[in-house]
Design an enzyme around this catalytic site. Sequence first.
Site, PDB file in Angstrom:
ATOM      1  N   LYS A 137     -11.677  -0.267  17.128  1.00 44.28           N
ATOM      2  CA  LYS A 137     -10.322  -0.842  17.042  1.00 44.28           C
ATOM      3  C   LYS A 137      -9.584  -0.707  18.365  1.00 44.28           C
ATOM      4  CE  LYS A 137      -9.773  -0.367  12.051  1.00 44.28           C
ATOM      5  NZ  LYS A 137      -9.213   0.367  10.922  1.00 44.28           N
ATOM      6  N   ASN A 194       0.859  -1.192   0.000  1.00 48.76           N
ATOM      7  CA  ASN A 194       0.000   0.000   0.000  1.00 48.76           C
ATOM      8  C   ASN A 194       0.891   1.236   0.000  1.00 48.76           C
ATOM      9  OD1 ASN A 194       0.376   1.004   2.896  1.00 48.76           O
ATOM     10  ND2 ASN A 194      -0.134  -1.146   3.192  1.00 48.76           N
TER      11      ASN A 194
END
Length: 396
Positions: A341, A205
């Site tokens: 998260k 990425n």
Amino acid sequence: MLQNKNILLCITGSIACYKSVDLYRKLKKEGANVKIAVSASAAKFISPYIFESFGEEVFEDDAFKSPLSHIALSKFADIILIAPATYNTINKLAAGIADTLITLTAAAAPDKPKILVPAMNPNMYANKILKENLEKLCAFNFSVVSPETGNAACGDYGEGKFPEIDDIIFGVKSVFKKKTLKGKKVLVTAGATREYLDPVRFMSNGSSGKMGIGIANAAVQAGAEVTLIALNIGDRIKYINRHIKIINRTDFSGLKEVLLSEFKKTDILFMAAAVSDYGFKEKSPVKIKKSGNKGAGGTLQIELMQNEDLLKAVSKIKKIGQIVFGFAAETDSAIENGRKKLAEKSLDYIFVNDVSKDIIGGDENEGFLINKSGEIKSFKRENKESLAEKLIDEIN
Ligand code: CTP
């Protein structure tokens, strides 16, 4: 950080004197007010006229011409930066000798921070008299930006070269930072993992590693001992402060192995790396050929397999007192996803980036910091370096 700070740049007589012009210009660019003092031998290497051309008043080594210059300069300075600092000047300062404008000014400013940037022949820098004196001075409000290793002007190889300007600026900025992480061991991950399909192709990425590098540098300035696990950050490695221990890794498994072992020695982990959520189920040991496929328009089926979540793995070995700081890349519902998260990965802090806003790979960042108690702080867009400093301050 140097905006409107008063810096007295003292130049003593080394061949590296000419580099102090670049140093002066960088200090000005950072917004500092700079005054310049030049020793008699430095004035032989570079003409004070250079600085006068930039509109600066240069204080030369003539105590009899202006007998109180050293007092005025010592009062002006927030920092006295002696760059380059010669063998002679360093040893004189350590002995308390004050027979030049620069040594007099330092003597008149015992409480002001003073930075030495030694530059000399490697044998002179290795001389134990100098080493002992540098150590002695560090107990008296002096700090040292140590020289680099390389070829000296005389051709000798070793430690003694004038450091990079950015390293000196980093040292100057460090003086203004509170040493809130002194004695702490900080581990940072930065960059993007690569998952290889064959020896040539990989999946990754666009994370550049800039945020993690900023965090690592800011932690050094706050006094921490820092290790950085660098993942494919390319030539951005040059922005990492040289006091940081760098461990290079490429893929998920390399990162996992080193992260779990380093974490045991860590007080604070900043998990800024963009970790691949998936790897290839099978990795070919040889380059995959397109022959055998049906030509243009033909398809190739590749299976991906989910990687373990490293922060969850870290939370299993986390001890009381260790702090884990995660990052989240979100394109929507940033705060909601960030909270989720934080809880799922047992984090102490999470910084949530809205990556739909051109943040990945860029120089700037913005987002929300959420802590374990659910408090949220918003950070406006700014460059990653200064944002990193703010995040380090939050940890304190
Ligand atoms: N992370 C991790 N292990 C992974 C993936 C991510 O430890 N296998 C860490 C990242 O370094 C980051 C945090 O988890 O600190 C959040 O990463 P992010 O990519 O935002 O989220 P994911 O957990 O991967 O979830 P999703 O991609 O589904 O949003």
